[in-house]
Every structure is written in C-alpha cells, then in structure tokens.
Scaffold this motif. Structure first.
Motif, PDB file in Angstrom:
ATOM      1  N   PHE A 709     -17.074 -47.829  11.653  1.00 13.52           N
ATOM      2  CA  PHE A 709     -15.979 -47.620  12.601  1.00 13.52           C
ATOM      3  C   PHE A 709     -14.825 -46.984  11.849  1.00 13.52           C
ATOM      4  O   PHE A 709     -14.450 -47.425  10.764  1.00 13.52           O
ATOM      5  CB  PHE A 709     -15.524 -48.936  13.221  1.00 13.52           C
ATOM      6  CG  PHE A 709     -16.659 -49.819  13.667  1.00 13.52           C
ATOM      7  CD1 PHE A 709     -17.674 -49.326  14.488  1.00 13.52           C
ATOM      8  CD2 PHE A 709     -16.717 -51.138  13.256  1.00 13.52           C
ATOM      9  CE1 PHE A 709     -18.712 -50.146  14.884  1.00 13.52           C
ATOM     10  CE2 PHE A 709     -17.754 -51.948  13.653  1.00 13.52           C
ATOM     11  CZ  PHE A 709     -18.772 -51.455  14.468  1.00 13.52           C
ATOM     12  N   THR A 727     -12.505 -51.024  16.965  1.00 13.27           N
ATOM     13  CA  THR A 727     -13.247 -49.819  16.562  1.00 13.27           C
ATOM     14  C   THR A 727     -12.458 -48.542  16.783  1.00 13.27           C
ATOM     15  O   THR A 727     -12.982 -47.450  16.581  1.00 13.27           O
ATOM     16  CB  THR A 727     -14.579 -49.729  17.338  1.00 13.27           C
ATOM     17  OG1 THR A 727     -14.297 -49.636  18.738  1.00 13.27           O
ATOM     18  CG2 THR A 727     -15.440 -50.943  17.054  1.00 13.27           C
ATOM     19  N   SER A 729     -11.437 -45.398  17.624  1.00 14.23           N
ATOM     20  CA  SER A 729     -11.861 -44.210  18.371  1.00 14.23           C
ATOM     21  C   SER A 729     -12.962 -44.516  19.391  1.00 14.23           C
ATOM     22  O   SER A 729     -13.086 -43.830  20.398  1.00 14.23           O
ATOM     23  CB  SER A 729     -12.346 -43.132  17.395  1.00 14.23           C
ATOM     24  OG  SER A 729     -13.418 -43.632  16.609  1.00 14.23           O
ATOM     25  N   LYS A 730     -13.767 -45.551  19.147  1.00 17.18           N
ATOM     26  CA  LYS A 730     -14.832 -45.881  20.092  1.00 17.18           C
ATOM     27  C   LYS A 730     -14.323 -46.705  21.275  1.00 17.18           C
ATOM     28  O   LYS A 730     -15.074 -46.992  22.206  1.00 17.18           O
ATOM     29  CB  LYS A 730     -15.940 -46.658  19.376  1.00 17.18           C
ATOM     30  CG  LYS A 730     -16.679 -45.805  18.351  1.00 17.18           C
ATOM     31  CD  LYS A 730     -17.867 -46.561  17.757  1.00 17.18           C
ATOM     32  CE  LYS A 730     -18.619 -45.673  16.778  1.00 17.18           C
ATOM     33  NZ  LYS A 730     -19.802 -46.361  16.204  1.00 17.18           N
ATOM     34  N   GLN A 732     -13.652 -49.804  21.722  1.00 16.05           N
ATOM     35  CA  GLN A 732     -14.365 -51.043  21.951  1.00 16.05           C
ATOM     36  C   GLN A 732     -13.897 -52.070  20.918  1.00 16.05           C
ATOM     37  O   GLN A 732     -13.361 -51.724  19.874  1.00 16.05           O
ATOM     38  CB  GLN A 732     -15.892 -50.858  21.788  1.00 16.05           C
ATOM     39  CG  GLN A 732     -16.590 -50.211  22.964  1.00 16.05           C
ATOM     40  CD  GLN A 732     -18.081 -50.134  22.711  1.00 16.05           C
ATOM     41  OE1 GLN A 732     -18.523 -49.900  21.587  1.00 16.05           O
ATOM     42  NE2 GLN A 732     -18.873 -50.336  23.764  1.00 16.05           N
ATOM     43  N   ASP A 745     -21.535 -55.493  21.303  1.00 10.36           N
ATOM     44  CA  ASP A 745     -20.340 -55.177  22.075  1.00 10.36           C
ATOM     45  C   ASP A 745     -19.679 -56.458  22.558  1.00 10.36           C
ATOM     46  O   ASP A 745     -20.331 -57.330  23.141  1.00 10.36           O
ATOM     47  CB  ASP A 745     -20.689 -54.297  23.274  1.00 10.36           C
ATOM     48  CG  ASP A 745     -21.206 -52.931  22.845  1.00 10.36           C
ATOM     49  OD1 ASP A 745     -20.905 -52.533  21.699  1.00 10.36           O
ATOM     50  OD2 ASP A 745     -21.898 -52.282  23.649  1.00 10.36           O
TER      51      ASP A 745
END
Length: 1439
Positions: A709, A727, A729-730, A732, A745
């Motif tokens: 990440f 994380t 940029s993701k 989440q 997740d």
C-alpha cells in the motif's frame, strides 16, 4: 461508596460507606460514616431523600464531592427547629503512596450482598452505658470502648459476648462525645466544650494528658496513619487537625471555613469523620444505610423509629467488630445494639463486573439443539461454577453442562414436572423448578438426596423464579398477573402477594402478563411486565411500582416490546430481554443501548425468552421459537488495546529523548505509531511499503509485514493482534488478520484516512483530511454502512465544520475528539451531535490555548488529554483546569526545538512517551519520571530573608527604578513538579532563571515571572524542575526599594539543594573621583571622541565574586582590561564593558576575581622578591650539590689528591650547602608570614613597605645564617689513614681521607640547637601562617556571608589553601632524617651503614631540588600559572 478519583485501599476492591442517621426519619442527618473494604457496587450514586433525587454521575465533578444532599427541617438537642445542610467531603492531601492498611479500627471485607440480622441484640443497656451514650470504638483485636458520660468513665470489653465491661478508665472529663483508640492502646477523648481540649490516656502511665486545644467540642475524632489527630467541631462547622509528633497543640484547619453552608468549602454541623489510607477526609435517619443499586439500602433500623430490637432512635455512632457485626450507639434508647452479620456470600448466579460500554460478538454459537420443538421457552440458569442448567420441556429433564464448550450435557436429572417455564439453582446445588401448569406447585430438587419436594403452592405456571439470599422464594405468575413469595423457613406452603393485584392492568400496582423477575440485595423486586412493555420496580414493602424501563418510565429510557427477562450485573445495570424486538438491551451511565440482535433481518434472535451470564461475561440466550441456546461471546470489556497509563496533571518526562528508530528503519516522513497493552510497537515504512513491529521497546531489529500500500498514514491494532491500516490511494481500510497473516477488506472509504480509531463498540473511525470530516462504520454490521460523525465535505471553522482533520480519539462515552489541524483546535463531538465543542484552542471557553495544526491526540487513564501541536513542535497536556507543554519545551513555554513537526504519539505501559518526529524522520522516546505523581516524600522547605539598605539592587526588567533582591540556586535531584511561593507583609515579585542570572540583563535566561500567583500580592510558582538543569530563584518586591521580611516556601522532595548566591554587601573600598577638563581623554570604542576617563588597578586578597559599580549623576561607561590599558588601542586586552544598561545609566560589573602571583604583579609586593631569591637559592643548591658529588667521587678515586684540596672541600662546600639549604627554608617562611600579614592588614597593606622589607631581609638573612654556621668552618677537618694489603706477595698501601667534625659537649649542644632552629623554625612559621590565613579569611567571609556558618567557611578555606599546610609538613618530614643523624651520640662509624646515612643526607636536600613538586604541584593556582607560562614560552619559542 466508591471514590473513582482516589486510589483503592486494597487492590481489586471497592470501597463502601456505611452511615448512621440523625434525629428523625425525615431529617436524614448523616452523623457518622465508615468505609467498608470489599466488592461493593460501582453504580453511579443517586441519593433519594424524600423523593428529592440528586444524580452524581458526571465524571467532571471535582473529587472533593462524593455526594451532597439537603435535608428537611431537623431538631437540635435543644428542641429548636433548624434547616440543616449536610455534605460528605473529601479533602485531598495529595498523598498517593501505597501504604499497607494500618488503621486501628475494623474494616471488614464485605460483599455487595452482605446482610445483617434485622433484629439487634442489646449489647449494653442504660444501666451500663448511662443516659445518652455517644460513641463506640472497636479495635482490630475486638476490644470495645464505650463512654459512660454520667460516671465519667470509658468502659472496656475484652469479650463482646460479656454483658459487663472487663474494666474501665476514670478521668476528669465531662460530656465527652467522641473517642478514638490507636493501635498502641492510646485512648483519645473529647473533653466537652467547656474545657475545649482533646485528651489522651496512655496505658503505660494510666494518666491523661492534653494533646489538642480546640476551644470547642469534638463530635468526631480520628487518628490517621501519620499520627495526625482530627477533630470535627460541630458548632464551628469545620474539621481541624494537629500532628501528635509536633510540640504545638494548636490545630490547623483542614475542612470547612467556620461558616455554615453547603458550598464545597463549607460544612454544616459536621459529626463523624473518617480518614482513609490515602489521607482522604470524609465528614458525614434513624437507621444504618449502605450503598445500593439506586442510592443507598437500609441495613439496620429499617422499620421506623422505636425501641424494638429491629428499630433505632437517633443512632449517633457505629463500628464493626472483626467478624463484620455492627455495633450501633442507639442514643435515645440509651443502649448499644449489636446486629450480627448473617450473610456474606455472593448470589448463586453470575453478575459479571462489566463496564458500561461492554460489547458482545454478533456472531452467535449454538450451545445445543437437542430439544424437541416446542412453543415453550427453554429456561436456562448458570451458577458461579459455570455449570449450565437447562430444561427439556418434552423430556421432563434438567440437563446439566459442566463444560460450556461441549455440545452435549454432562448428566440429566429427570422428574415428575412438565411444561416448566423457569428454574433457579441455589448455592447448595438445590434446583427449584416450575411445575405450575399441571401440578400447581414449585418443586425443589435436593442435591443431597436427589429427591423432588414441593416447596410452594401456586395457581399457575411460574414464568419467573427467584430465590433470595434470605431464603425467600419468588414466583412470577403470568396468567394471574402477579408475583408471589414464600419464606422457605416457614412451614406454610401458601405464598403472599408482593407485586400486582391479580387484575390485568397498567397501573402502578398492576401487572399484565409478568415474566422474568429479579430481586436485588435491597429486596427491591424487578419485574418484566411483558404486555405493558415495561420493567417495574417494587421497593420492599411497597405495592406500587415505578417504571425503570419502557414506556411511561419516570425518566427517558428505552422503548420495549414484550420484555420477558431482567437481571442486574455487578454494577447494578439492567439487562433486559426485549423479546418482541428480538434483541437484548443493556443499561449504562448514558441510558440504554442494544447489545445483541441490533440489526434488522440479522436473524440472531427469534423471540428470546431467558438469558444468563457465565463467569466470563459471555451471554447465553434461549428463545421461544428456536429452542436451542445461543452463546454470544464478550468481545470487548471496555479495555482499549493501547496503553492509557495512570498519570497526573503534574507528570514529568525527561526533556531530552532517545531515538528509538531512525530513517534507516522508518524511511522518510513517518507518521504512524501504535503501542499495544503488551508494549509491542507498530509503525509504517512508506518507502518500503511494510508494517514494522517491535515486540519489545529495546529491540533494534523490527519484524516486518509486507503491505503493498502506498502512502499509508495510519494504523490501529486490536487486542487480538489484528492490524487495521489505511491504504490511501486504494481508498480502503485493510485488516491484517493475526491468525492467518493475510490482508482482508475491512471497510471501503472514499478517501485516505489520516487517522484511524476503533472504539469499544467495534466502530471504526476514519479521519478524511481532504474531505474535512470523520466517518465511522460498525465492523459487525454486515452491510458496513458508513455514517458521518463530524464535519462535512466543505472546510470551515464553525462548530459543525472541520478543516483538514487529523488524529481522532473516541472515549468510552463515544464522544469523538478530533485534532482539527486547519482550525488549530481540538473538537469534541458528543454521540449523536453534529455540533462540536472546542476543547482546546484560542476560541475555547474552557482552555483558550493557542495551537498550530494539532495532528494527534490521546487520553491517559485520568482523562488528561495529550496533543501533538505539530507546527509548534511540542506536546501539550490538557487537564481539567490548565494546559501546559510537556515535551519540546521547558514546561512553561516554547524554548527548545527537540522536535521538528511531530505528527503522532503513543504511550507504553510504563508511561514513557513515544513521538513520531516526522521532520527528523525518527521516533523519539521520552522516559517518564516514575515519581512525578508520587508526593509521599515531599517536604516543605522554608527560608526567611530580609531586605535591608545593604541588600543588593537591580533594575527589575530594566525599569528605571531599583529594587532590592535575593538570589538562590536550586538544584533538584529528581525531575518533578515543585511549588514555590512567598509569604510576607510586603508585595513580592518572583523570577526563575535557567542556568544563570545576570542582574545587568534580567531578561536573559528568564524562565518564568510571577507577581500575584499567590494570595495577598505574593508570587507563587508551580512548575516542573529537571535534575539536569540549574535554576536561579530571584526574589524582589513589586515596588522600588522596599525593605522588610519575606518567607520563601518550597514544596518538593527533601533532597532539593538550595544555596544562596549573593551575600549582603561588604564594601571593601570606596573611591571618589572627578572627571574634569584636566582629565585625560580618548576615543571611546574608537568612535566617541574626547571622552574623559580615569583608570584604576584592581588587586584582590582572596578569590571570589566582586561587585564594582559607579554612582554618579552623569551617564557612565565602564571597561575592564587585563594586564594594562592602552588608550590608543581601547579594544586591546578588553575583557568586559557595561554602558549602564539596566543600572540607571551607571556602569556596573559582577566579576569573579582571583589572587595571582605571577610575572610583574608578583614583584609588586615582598613575596615576589622572596620567591625570586628562593628560586636563585634553589638553583645554587642544585649546582653546589652537583659540585660536591663529583668532588667526592674524584677525590676518592684518586687517593693521591693533596690533603689541602680535601681540607678546602671539607671546610667550604659542606657549610655553603647548609647555608643555601637553611636560607631557602627561611625564605619560604618569609613568604608565608607576609601572606598572613597581608590577610591581617587587608586593603591597608602597604606594598612599598613590603618591598623594602623584603630587600633588607634578603640581604641580612644569609649573613645571619652564615653567622650561626661559623663553628662549621672551625671544627671541620680532614682525617686520613692508610691500609696495606698483600696481593700476590706484593704489598700495596691505600690512603683514605674523611671530612670529620669534632665537637666538644657545649659545641655539640649549640650545633643541635642551631639545627632545630633552622629546620623546625621555618616549619612553625609556615604552619602558623597557613592556619592564620585559613581562619582569618574564614572569619572575614563569615561576616560578609552570614548565610553560612564559620565552620563551613573554614572547610572551604582548608580546601582552597591546602597547599599551605601540605608544603611545611613535607619539609619537616624530609628534614627528620638529617635531624636524627645529628642527634646520634659519640663518634659514628658510617662505613657500617653507609647506604642509610647517604640516603638521609640526600633526602635533606630534596626540598630545594624538588621545589616544584612541593610548592607548585599541590596548588591549583600555581599549576594554572605554570601551564599558562609554559604555553607562553612555547609560543615565544616558535616565533
């Protein structure tokens, strides 16, 4: 009553209070309170007097209020009516030491369910204790002390079962009201208002003595573990104390101000007092009450006032014996009643000690499904051994599990019962089973016999069963809309009605289909009134109930639908089976909340009917429609997974941190840190995309967890080891599962989370800095719905807005605290509120403190808030009343830069603080000062000073006015908070400096200043002082040139070193001068032309600090030069300058000057000439000794040397060596004598006379020495003889020549006398001169520096002038061998012990040869001068 702010007296115990009451049932006059040590209830306090209720749940209440209640009109002893206000107050004396229990009275370890026999036994009646008994005391060895006021005796029982006292103590006291007995048997007695004293009876002497003057009567006495005697003065509305070790019998005030009132600082007719081992002071109706679930419960005298065994009339005092029995002084019944403890055991079911925000796993586990489907519920009961009991309806069996993890029961109990709706198991293992549907009875299975017997006749099924600790069996008959009970000790099977009237209804005295019931230790009955959708509370003896939960409750609670069960945990919070809503709800300090079955269509529960807790707090629930039993694990016991150490407002950390991890481990710009309760440290390396884990704080190499990440900013670790990580940029939040080591997740967000937090309810919070808001989601919610907790999508500074929020913290009340970086504040958002309150910030009402981009926050266990003030590069601590800097500062303000843009922080379990120092790419560890909250060893230091006309002055803060001042250096040995204040009749001003104080620049090194921090114009400081620093305390006045006495007080550790820096002025020299047109001129600073000037040479007699100042009507400038002053080169040799700044335009110097004897200065007095002559003499001695050595060697080798040469050497060389040796000794003596004379004369010493005398002495002294040696030339001669040897028939003759002296007896005596004079005389002169210098200087210093004794000054002078003692002693020791040889009688043949005589001869010349070692090496000053001269010679040699 538990004091949540004080330390518990015993570990893992709660503290209860038992109080005796006042003059009537309606008065509610708390007279005496006693702590009970044990597992008492921990519920919030509700004091209900005459339907007047006061809720003390607010944790922000200061700890000096436990509860306060206003009473109705009461009657005093004279029959007048009066309004009484009573308070129980705690006076914190700031003592936190964990001492063992050392009180002399009994504090039994009782459970929350302890009960006493309602009928008391008369221990002593009127014939024994008199008309109006007032006090009782029972020691830990069960000795009972009671007053008999009529007979003026103290009655003493050694056996509580005896009706007559063992013995008594008679004394000259009258109307004594209170008594206290210490562990050593001393008896303290109040001696009436007329005498106004407290007396002590000693068992050793059997006499009374006065120990305290109170000028009134003590209605309460207490002696604490520190020998402080407390007295509760009823008529003066105050409590006073005195220390029994102090000679003074005058008490000091500790509670109340003498004015009747109900304010926090006031008392109203205080009675009994109690001081626990924390030194907390408690100052407390016709009954004895103890803590209960909704206030207090009655323990004794609960049946109105009267003279029956179960009644009391005006109980005024009570005490426990060692067994927990209560002895009560029943004053108006003229007796002492004993109420025996009949039950100390706990209830047979589990009441776990749960926190208000405990949560259970939403994933259920089925215990068993071995039931035949039925419409009837499955009753369940779990005892304190974790044995589970269930009923199989169709099989008419009781199923018993001894292992809750097993799917099948351990054994079954079959019986002739059917359709049982409830069961209950007692402590002895007997099982009560409902059999009312067909057999109209309640049956009891007796564990000892294994048989069922009928114990109660009923009209219908018992949907709820309960057996109280007093053997009362309760049955809730749903079909009859009533609750019945029967005492199992009675022979009749017929029950009596206790709730409901048998008619279905919703009135206060009616029930509608009641189900589950619960009876607490107060005998209060809780009923799940199912069809009325409510929980009813029936108090003992009342037929009308109050609704405590559900619709129409007396206070807003929770809406229920068909509740079927109710129980209380150990803290007396309600747990309700809300059957119609398929859920379990629980009560907390902020109301009710859903615990299980909280989400629609979750399918967790289906018409739950009964529930029970196991010993671990896990919840077991059975249901109507699903006959299996579901188990819900306790997943959160309100304990955070990170550390919240128990700190205090005065906590101190080391100012200089150590680097725990640097850029090599963390990468660039680290921001995340987390430390769990096992002290494992977690962080993120963004560059390497990995999580770093140190399992011990001293581990260098971390464990790495790869995490792909980018730009992760935050993480949070759960108690089970799972890691939640942003994380970025993701968009989440990922969960790293500890058991599987994989990422899953956790929750989807639409932004990076600058801050992450998981509260005790398993809600995950994300601080979205770019979206200016904080969101949360429930980790147990299958849909993972997100809700906004704070802020909105647009940045702003309003109360409902945020601007770039960073760190977050959610407390156990679910209040969310946000570090609102862009708004420079910390916001608090209460649960369900969109408007935040500014806790810390420039616009805060409580803490208007300036912040600059706070980025992280956390709380300790005491709710002190710690803030990372990032742009100010510091850590802030916010308490209830103040805000202060603790790291990156000096404790007062920003002064150092230990940190650079810190971003996060965390505690380990020891209180050490770990800070992510992002600007320096590191994690810094700051060690906690373990004793900073422990003030058990504090001491009050007092120093008196006086400002007089001779005191030093300075211009305070460079004002134009002068002020007298005193300065003290403070050195602490432990980093702690200290209090420093003044007490005086004049207005004072105080300053504290770091390292150094310069009165000519009072703003330099200034740490803090104060004028009116104390009372009446006195300064006061409360600040941390660190052991690696030096502090200067400067005391002055608020107005110029004010004289007077000031008392300085410092509250801190005993090993504080405090020394005075200045002494009263002792003017050594006063010189008047005038600058006129005839004075010389020069270019001052090479800039100001035509400045008149005058020069002076300064010479001091002793080393020390000197004050040089100018007093003139004109503006003066001053300069100090070394060696000489050249007006053409004014900057050459300049050391100091002062232009009159901060000194009313007058030049002033404070200098450390030393005595020197070097170069030209040394020759300005006689000492210089003596030392010069001594140097020349030493040089000649060395040369003559060298000449003699070679003369002896050569003449002995060549035996043909002419005798004339031998004779010349014998008569000249040796006497000349003696001349030089004795002359050098007397020169050293002259140096010592002149130094002593210089000290004696002081500034009157005449240098010219000294130089003239030295010249004459140097000329005359060698002549005098030579004259004493004339006999050497006369009686010295040579002696020669020859020895022949036969060597190989050749006869050789060798001549030997010796230098000999032949003295007659008178000449021998003269020679010995002269030897003593030349060897011992200089020693005596040196020794007495040294002693004169040491004692003379010490005497002069003691007059000038009277803050130190003469002995101290003598020790200092001995240390400074030790070489003056060492040198003559060495000289004498080296002269002893020569003196011993000269005293040998007769002619001595030296050839037999040649080495011995030669050694003695050589030793006598060593002082002259080794003058450097003897005189220079022992002196620091001479060595310094020597090194300086050596460096100077080296520089000259290289030029």
């Amino acid at each position: 009553m538990q004091n949540k702010y004080a330390r518990p007296i015993l570990a893992n115990s709660l503290t209860n209070i038992f109080c005796t009451g006042g003059y009537s049932v309606s008065d509610h006059c708390p007279v005496m309170c006693i702590y009970e040590i044990g597992a008492g209830p921990n519920k919030y306090l509700q004091v209900k007097f005459n339907d007047e209720e006061r809720d003390q749940t607010n944790p922000s209440i200061v700890p000096c209020h436990v509860f306060k209640s206003k009473s109705q009109l009461g009657t005093d002893s004279y029959g007048r009516r009066r309004t009484w206000n009573f308070s129980i107050l705690i006076l914190f004396l700031l003592i936190y030491n964990e001492k063992s229990l050392a009180l002399s009275l009994n504090q039994p370890n009782l459970s929350s369910t302890a009960t006493w026999n309602r009928s008391g036994n008369t221990f002593a009646n009127r014939s024994i204790v008199g008309q109006n008994p007032t006090s009782i005391f029972i020691t830990t060895n069960n000795t009972i002390y009671v007053f008999n006021q009529e007979k003026k005796k103290v009655l003493i029982w050694n056996d509580e079962n005896s009706l007559t006292p063992t013995y008594n103590i008679s004394g000259n006291f009258s109307d004594a009201y209170s008594i206290f007995v210490t562990s050593n048997g001393d008896v303290y007695i109040d001696d009436d208002v007329r005498h106004g004293v407290v007396k002590k009876w000693r068992p050793q002497t059997e006499d009374f003595e006065i120990v305290m003057n109170v000028e009134s009567q003590c209605f309460g006495l207490f002696v604490d573990i520190n020998d402080n005697l407390y007295c509760s003065i009823f008529t003066n509305h105050r409590v006073v104390k005195t220390n029994l070790k102090s000679p003074s019998m005058k008490p000091t005030l500790v509670a109340g101000n003498g004015v009747e009132g109900s304010h926090a600082s006031e008392l109203s007719y205080p009675y009994g007092i109690f001081v626990d081992n924390n030194l907390d002071l408690l100052a407390g109706n016709n009954r004895i009450v103890g803590e209960g679930s909704y206030g207090f419960r009655c323990l004794a005298g609960c049946y109105e006032q009267g003279d029956q065994p179960n009644q009391l009339t005006v109980p005024v005092a009570m005490n426990f014996d060692v067994y927990g029995n209560m002895f009560i002084v029943d004053q108006q019944n003229h007796r002492i009643q004993k109420f025996e403890l009949i039950n100390t055991s706990a209830v047979p079911f589990n009441q776990p000690q749960l926190c208000p925000k405990a949560t259970w796993s939403q994933k259920k586990t089925t215990l068993t499904d071995q039931f035949t489907p039925s419409i009837f519920p499955t009753p369940i009961f779990i005892d304190t051994n974790n044995t589970i009991y269930l009923i199989n309806q169709k099989g008419n069996q009781i199923l018993v599990w001894t292992d809750e993890n097993s799917l099948t029961s351990a054994y079954n109990i079959s019986g002739s019962f059917s359709m049982s709706m409830s069961l209950f198991v007692t402590l002895d293992g007997d099982i009560f089973v409902d059999d009312g549907d067909q057999n109209k009875a309640v049956k009891r299975w007796i564990s000892k016999t294994g048989d069922f017997v009928v114990v109660m006749d009923v009209q219908s099924s018992c949907t709820g069963l309960f057996v109280h600790t007093n053997d009362s069996l309760y049955c809730s008959m749903s079909a009859n809309h009533q609750v019945m009970k029967r005492n199992l000790n009675n022979s009749s099977m017929k029950p009596i009605l206790v709730a409901g009237n048998g008619t279905k209804g919703s009135g206060a005295d009616e029930l509608n289909n009641p189900y589950g019931i619960f009876v607490d230790v107060n005998f209060d009955l809780f009923v799940a009134d199912s069809n009325n959708d409510r929980i009813q509370l029936f108090s003992l003896g009342k037929n009308k109930a109050i609704t405590v939960a559900g619709k129409e409750s007396y206070k807003p609670t929770v809406l229920l639908t068909s509740p079927t069960g109710v129980l209380l945990d150990a803290k007396k919070y309600l747990f309700i089976i809300d059957s119609g809503n398929d859920r379990i709800v629980g009560e907390g300090p902020h109301g009710f909340r859903c615990l299980v079955g909280c989400y629609e269509q979750s399918g967790q529960l289906s018409r739950p009917s009964t529930m029970a807790f196991d010993v671990h707090g896990n919840m077991f629930v059975s249901a109507f429609l699903k006959n299996g039993v579901q188990k819900f694990y306790l997943s959160n016991s309100c304990k955070f997974s990170f550390n919240q150490p128990r700190l205090c407002s005065k906590s101190v950390w080391k100012r200089n941190g150590t680097t725990f991890a640097d850029q090599r481990r963390l990468g660039s710009n680290p921001s995340a840190i987390f430390i769990n309760d096992k002290n494992s440290i977690y962080s993120i390396n963004r560059e390497n995309k990995e999580i770093l884990v140190w399992h011990h704080s001293d581990t260098i190499q971390p464990i790495t967890i790869p995490a792909n990440f980018s730009h992760s900013s935050s993480l949070f670790v759960m108690s089970n080891g799972d890691i939640f990580i942003d994380t970025a940029s993701k968009r989440q939040v990922k969960q790293w599962v500890f058991e599987t080591n994989v990422f899953v997740d956790a929750i989807d967000v639409f932004s990076s989370c600058v801050g992450l937090f998981i509260d005790i309810g398993s809600h995950l919070y994300c601080s979205m800095s770019t979206h200016h808001r904080v969101i949360k989601g429930n980790l147990h919610d299958p849909q993972l719905a997100l809700t906004t907790v704070a802020g909105m999508d647009t940045a702003g500074s309003e109360s409902h807005q945020l601007h770039r929020p960073h760190g977050i913290f959610v407390d156990t009340n679910f209040d969310t605290f946000v570090a609102d970086c862009g708004n420079d504040r910390v916001q608090r958002f209460s649960l369900g509120r969109v408007d935040g309150k500014t806790e810390i910030g420039s616009k805060s009402l409580q803490h208007p403190y300036s912040l600059s981009c706070p980025t992280a926050i956390t709380f300790d266990a005491q709710r002190y808030l710690f803030i990372v003030d990032s742009n100010n590069h510091r850590i802030i601590l916010a308490g209830p009343t103040d805000v202060r800097c603790v790291i990156g500062c000096d404790g007062i303000s920003i002064k150092s830069t230990l940190l650079l843009f810190p971003s996060n922080l965390a505690f380990d379990s020891f209180g050490n603080l770990f800070i992510v120092d992002s600007g320096n790419d590191r994690i810094e560890k700051f060690e906690y000062s373990k004793n900073s909250c422990d003030v058990a060893s504090v001491n009050l230091w007092t120093k008196s000073i006086e400002f007089t006309r001779t005191s030093h002055t300075f211009c305070r803060e460079c004002y134009k006015f002068k002020y007298y001042y005193e300065a003290f250096q403070i050195q602490v040995h432990e980093s702690l908070y200290y209090s420093i204040w003044s007490s005086a009749d004049i207005d004072t001003y105080g300053y504290i400096y770091e390292n150094n104080f310069n009165p000519l620049n009072p703003n330099e090194n200034l740490l803090i200043a104060d004028d009116n921090g104390g009372s009446d114009g006195q300064f006061k400081f409360e600040l941390p002082l660190y052991n690696d620093d030096k502090y200067i305390l400067v005391i002055t006045t608020n107005h110029p040139m004010i004289t007077g006495n000031i008392e300085i007080k410092i509250f801190g550790l005993k090993n504080v070193t405090l020394s005075r820096l200045i002494t009263p002025l002792n003017i050594l020299f006063n010189y008047s001068s005038e600058l006129s047109q005839n004075s010389p001129m020069y270019y001052r600073d090479c800039q100001q032309p035509k400045c008149y000037y005058e020069t002076f040479e300064i010479h001091v007699n002793t080393n020390g600090t000197y004050l040089i100042w100018v007093h003139s009507p004109i503006h003066t400038f001053g300069y100090i030069y070394q060696d000489y002053f050249d007006p053409l080169k004014p900057s050459l040799n300049q050391l100091f300058e002062h232009d009159g700044t901060c000194s009313q335009e007058q030049s002033k110097f404070i200098l450390n000057l030393q005595v020197t004897y070097q170069n030209k200065d040394a020759q300005q007095v006689g000492c210089g000439f003596y030392l010069l002559a001594s140097s020349i003499t030493s040089f000649l001695t060395i040369n003559m000794f060298f000449i003699k050595f070679w003369f002896v060697v050569l003449t002995q080798i060549n035996d043909t040397t002419n005798l004339s040469i031998h004779r010349a050497g014998c008569k000249v060389i040796e006497p000349f060596l003696k001349l030089l040796l004795y002359f050098d000794g007397w020169l050293n003596a002259c140096v010592a004598i002149e130094r002593a004379f210089h000290v004696y004369k002081g500034v009157k010493f005449n240098k010219q006379t000294s130089r003239t005398a030295a010249r004459w002495i140097i000329c005359i002294l060698p002549i005098c020495v030579l004259f004493t040696l004339l006999h050497e030339f006369i009686y010295r001669n040579v002696f020669s003889y020859e020895i022949s040897k036969n060597e190989t028939e050749v006869v050789k003759t060798r001549r030997y020549v010796w230098c000999v002296t032949g003295y007659s007896r008178p000449i021998q005596n003269y020679n010995t006398t002269i030897l003593f004079v030349h060897l011992v005389g200089p020693f005596v002169a040196n020794l007495f001169s040294a002693l004169f210098i040491i004692f003379g200087v010490a005497r002069q210093r003691s007059k000038a520096q009277n803050n130190q004794s003469v002995k101290v000054h003598i020790r200092i002078q001995f240390k400074e002038h030790k070489q003056l003692i060492i040198s003559p002693v060495i000289l004498l020791c080296l002269s002893i061998p020569r003196l011993a040889i000269s005293l040998l009688p007769g002619c001595v043949n030296t050839s037999e012990y040649l080495w011995l005589y030669l050694s003695a001869y050589f030793i006598s010349f060593m002082p002259s040869i080794l003058i450097f070692v003897i005189f220079v090496a022992p002196s620091e000053l001479y060595m310094k001068t020597f090194k300086t001269s050596l460096k100077k010679w080296r520089r000259q040699a290289h030029q």
